[in-house]
Design a protein around this motif. Structure first.
Motif, PDB file in Angstrom:
ATOM      1  N   SER A 178      30.056  -3.320  -1.986  1.00 57.44           N
ATOM      2  CA  SER A 178      30.778  -3.181  -3.261  1.00 57.44           C
ATOM      3  C   SER A 178      31.683  -1.952  -3.283  1.00 57.44           C
ATOM      4  CB  SER A 178      29.788  -3.107  -4.428  1.00 57.44           C
ATOM      5  OG  SER A 178      28.966  -1.958  -4.327  1.00 57.44           O
ATOM      6  N   LYS A 179      31.428  -0.986  -2.383  1.00 57.29           N
ATOM      7  CA  LYS A 179      32.229   0.243  -2.347  1.00 57.29           C
ATOM      8  C   LYS A 179      33.416   0.136  -1.405  1.00 57.29           C
ATOM      9  CE  LYS A 179      29.268   2.353  -5.035  1.00 57.29           C
ATOM     10  NZ  LYS A 179      29.593   2.672  -6.436  1.00 57.29           N
ATOM     11  N   GLY A 180      33.380  -0.830  -0.496  1.00 54.07           N
ATOM     12  CA  GLY A 180      34.508  -1.045   0.397  1.00 54.07           C
ATOM     13  C   GLY A 180      34.486  -0.244   1.683  1.00 54.07           C
ATOM     14  N   GLY A 181      33.555   0.709   1.800  1.00 53.61           N
ATOM     15  CA  GLY A 181      33.488   1.496   3.028  1.00 53.61           C
ATOM     16  C   GLY A 181      32.633   2.735   2.849  1.00 53.61           C
ATOM     17  N   PHE A 182      32.402   3.460   3.951  1.00 52.97           N
ATOM     18  CA  PHE A 182      31.575   4.660   3.891  1.00 52.97           C
ATOM     19  C   PHE A 182      31.740   5.474   5.163  1.00 52.97           C
ATOM     20  CE2 PHE A 182      29.183   1.314   5.903  1.00 52.97           C
ATOM     21  CZ  PHE A 182      28.479   1.925   6.939  1.00 52.97           C
ATOM     22  N   PHE A 183      31.385   6.755   5.082  1.00 56.16           N
ATOM     23  CA  PHE A 183      31.314   7.640   6.229  1.00 56.16           C
ATOM     24  C   PHE A 183      29.863   7.795   6.632  1.00 56.16           C
ATOM     25  CE2 PHE A 183      35.341   9.021   4.342  1.00 56.16           C
ATOM     26  CZ  PHE A 183      36.145   9.167   5.468  1.00 56.16           C
ATOM     27  N   MET A 184      29.618   8.021   7.919  1.00 52.36           N
ATOM     28  CA  MET A 184      28.266   8.275   8.400  1.00 52.36           C
ATOM     29  C   MET A 184      28.355   9.173   9.623  1.00 52.36           C
ATOM     30  SD  MET A 184      25.376   5.374   9.085  1.00 52.36           S
ATOM     31  CE  MET A 184      23.671   5.678   8.615  1.00 52.36           C
ATOM     32  N   SER A 185      27.558  10.221   9.650  1.00 51.09           N
ATOM     33  CA  SER A 185      27.580  11.101  10.815  1.00 51.09           C
ATOM     34  C   SER A 185      27.009  10.363  12.017  1.00 51.09           C
ATOM     35  CB  SER A 185      26.770  12.377  10.540  1.00 51.09           C
ATOM     36  OG  SER A 185      25.381  12.087  10.539  1.00 51.09           O
ATOM     37  N   MET A 186      27.404  10.798  13.212  1.00 56.64           N
ATOM     38  CA  MET A 186      26.881  10.170  14.427  1.00 56.64           C
ATOM     39  C   MET A 186      25.370  10.327  14.502  1.00 56.64           C
ATOM     40  SD  MET A 186      29.039   8.517  16.213  1.00 56.64           S
ATOM     41  CE  MET A 186      27.847   8.270  17.515  1.00 56.64           C
ATOM     42  N   GLU A 187      24.875  11.473  14.077  1.00 50.67           N
ATOM     43  CA  GLU A 187      23.430  11.701  14.101  1.00 50.67           C
ATOM     44  C   GLU A 187      22.701  10.710  13.200  1.00 50.67           C
ATOM     45  OE1 GLU A 187      20.210  15.298  13.168  1.00 50.67           O
ATOM     46  OE2 GLU A 187      22.363  15.648  12.912  1.00 50.67           O
ATOM     47  N   GLU A 188      23.228  10.497  11.990  1.00 48.73           N
ATOM     48  CA  GLU A 188      22.613   9.542  11.059  1.00 48.73           C
ATOM     49  C   GLU A 188      22.699   8.120  11.595  1.00 48.73           C
ATOM     50  OE1 GLU A 188      23.405  11.502   6.673  1.00 48.73           O
ATOM     51  OE2 GLU A 188      25.081  10.548   7.723  1.00 48.73           O
ATOM     52  N   PHE A 189      23.838   7.786  12.202  1.00 50.70           N
ATOM     53  CA  PHE A 189      24.034   6.434  12.729  1.00 50.70           C
ATOM     54  C   PHE A 189      23.056   6.152  13.866  1.00 50.70           C
ATOM     55  CE2 PHE A 189      26.498   3.352  15.400  1.00 50.70           C
ATOM     56  CZ  PHE A 189      26.518   2.308  14.481  1.00 50.70           C
ATOM     57  N   ARG A 190      22.904   7.095  14.778  1.00 53.10           N
ATOM     58  CA  ARG A 190      21.966   6.926  15.887  1.00 53.10           C
ATOM     59  C   ARG A 190      20.531   6.827  15.371  1.00 53.10           C
ATOM     60  NH1 ARG A 190      23.314   7.640  21.064  1.00 53.10           N
ATOM     61  NH2 ARG A 190      25.482   8.190  21.567  1.00 53.10           N
ATOM     62  N   GLU A 191      20.224   7.651  14.385  1.00 61.75           N
ATOM     63  CA  GLU A 191      18.872   7.622  13.825  1.00 61.75           C
ATOM     64  C   GLU A 191      18.605   6.292  13.137  1.00 61.75           C
ATOM     65  OE1 GLU A 191      16.995   9.921  10.130  1.00 61.75           O
ATOM     66  OE2 GLU A 191      17.280  11.254  11.853  1.00 61.75           O
ATOM     67  N   TYR A 192      19.593   5.778  12.419  1.00 57.99           N
ATOM     68  CA  TYR A 192      19.441   4.504  11.727  1.00 57.99           C
ATOM     69  C   TYR A 192      19.195   3.367  12.718  1.00 57.99           C
ATOM     70  CZ  TYR A 192      20.751   0.258   9.202  1.00 57.99           C
ATOM     71  OH  TYR A 192      20.750  -1.002   8.670  1.00 57.99           O
ATOM     72  N   LEU A 193      19.927   3.377  13.834  1.00 53.93           N
ATOM     73  CA  LEU A 193      19.779   2.318  14.834  1.00 53.93           C
ATOM     74  C   LEU A 193      18.586   2.553  15.758  1.00 53.93           C
ATOM     75  CD1 LEU A 193      23.449   1.578  15.971  1.00 53.93           C
ATOM     76  CD2 LEU A 193      22.078   0.363  14.289  1.00 53.93           C
ATOM     77  N   MET A 194      17.937   3.732  15.641  1.00 54.12           N
ATOM     78  CA  MET A 194      16.784   4.082  16.479  1.00 54.12           C
ATOM     79  C   MET A 194      17.168   4.065  17.959  1.00 54.12           C
ATOM     80  SD  MET A 194      14.174   4.650  14.389  1.00 54.12           S
ATOM     81  CE  MET A 194      12.651   4.430  15.296  1.00 54.12           C
TER      82      MET A 194
END
Length: 375
Positions: free
Chosen positions: A218-234
């Protein structure tokens, strides 16, 4: 036979990188996306909309492909409780599901094996996947009940009961603390996605990224740090070089979702000047054009809202049209639930309300304002 997630293969396409200057000392690199046709995405005639708390979407769990599909099948069975949490705004303990198992420490959920998308001859594979899920810890963001501080709940997701002979059903026993996190939407809202997209996915990263972008749709997009992205994907230190991560994880997921799901993404990466690896990713979410069926359903739902406003609250066109203008596909279900609550409240408190029309009008304006703020 044990289950494993197929290793995503590198894409064969080679596309140029566009380098643009962004903020001071930051370079943004964008990869060229696939062409868009802007045609309606072809989905099954009947789709299954799954809603789950956003904290569940962001749950950290190192599941394999089949295990993610098992998890989504579990969420499908919990939809009555999730929708009750959305409409009634009550605690998990007050939900009908929890009342049904009031005397137990667990919630029992029976799931037809066909829901997992597996034929009978893969019963053993399902058993192995469930065995591993029972011992795999998951991390859910919660509030510490003693200190009130942000915390992680780390626990196995469920216990599984599988008949020794092939059966049509599997029973999952979920600890009530975990079950509460799976259905409670009061704290951080909820994510909506299509089960069919998940079940069609060929690698686990497609599923994880699809759930992530669905939470920001609903927001159309977002930023995510590489650290957060790697952590999210495990993935931790796997695919250390971003080029490798892009080829083996991000791009395959993009190509699997592009114009084949209700939403997909395009991405750019931000680099600090002089550094070889990005520090942040920017996801732009592309929403598929609505199908004819979806447009017809939405139009029918808006007609129902219009009828409710007229019948139950004596609203005229000057009241109705401003409210209908605020209705979207994202909020219409919640709006209809709110109107149902308003109707019941007004019936019970008619003597206290001087002007039903104005009262309902203001209540709905407040509802839409809160919705836009994400409350």
């Amino acid at each position: 036979m044990t289950t494993s997630s197929p290793e995503p293969q590198p894409t064969r396409r080679r596309r140029k990188t566009v380098i643009t200057k962004g903020c001071k000392d930051i370079i943004t690199k964008e990869w060229e996306p696939l062409p868009r046709t802007n045609a309606p995405v072809i989905l099954p005639d009947t789709v299954t909309l799954i809603k789950q708390p956003t904290i569940v979407t962001m749950m950290r769990a190192d599941f394999l492909l089949l295990q993610y599909k098992i998890f989504v099948s579990l969420m499908e069975k919990l939809q009555i409780a999730v929708n009750e949490s959305i409409s009634k705004k009550i605690t998990p303990q007050q939900l009908s599901l929890f009342q049904e198992f009031k005397e137990s420490n667990n919630i029992a959920v029976q799931i037809p094996i066909k829901n997992f998308g597996l034929p009978a001859d893969r019963y053993g594979e399902l058993k192995e996947a469930l065995k591993k899920m029972v011992t795999l810890p998951v991390e859910l963001d919660i509030t510490d009940p003693i200190t009130g501080e942000p915390a992680w709940l780390i626990k196995g997701l469920f216990e599984a009961i599988m008949p020794k002979k092939y059966s049509r059903y599997v029973t999952l026993l979920i600890d009530k603390k975990i079950a509460a996190s799976l259905v409670d939407v009061q704290n951080q809202g909820f994510t909506k996605y299509l089960k069919e997209v998940v079940m069609k996915a060929q690698n686990k990263y497609t599923i994880k990224i699809y759930l992530l972008i669905s939470s920001w749709k609903s927001k159309g997009g977002f930023f995510m740090s590489m650290e957060e992205f790697r952590e999210y994907l495990m993935i931790k230190n796997k695919y250390k070089d971003f080029k490798d991560l892009l080829k083996r994880v991000i791009r395959p997921a993009y190509e699997e979702l592009h114009e084949k799901a209700d939403c997909w993404f395009e991405m750019s990466a931000d680099y600090r000047e002089g550094e070889k690896e990005p520090f942040r990713l920017h996801f732009k979410i592309i929403t598929a054009a609505a199908t004819i069926q979806e447009r017809e359903v939405f139009a029918s739902q808006k007609k129902s809202v219009e009828g409710m406003l007229f019948r139950h609250f004596a609203m005229q066109d000057k009241h109705i049209q401003p409210l209908l203008a605020k209705i979207t596909t994202g909020n219409i279900q919640a709006a209809m639930a709110k109107l149902g609550e308003l109707k019941d409240y007004i019936l019970d408190n008619r003597n206290k309300i001087e002007n039903v029309t104005e009262y309902a009008m203001q209540a709905m304006l407040n509802f839409f304002a809160d919705w836009e703020k994400g409350k």
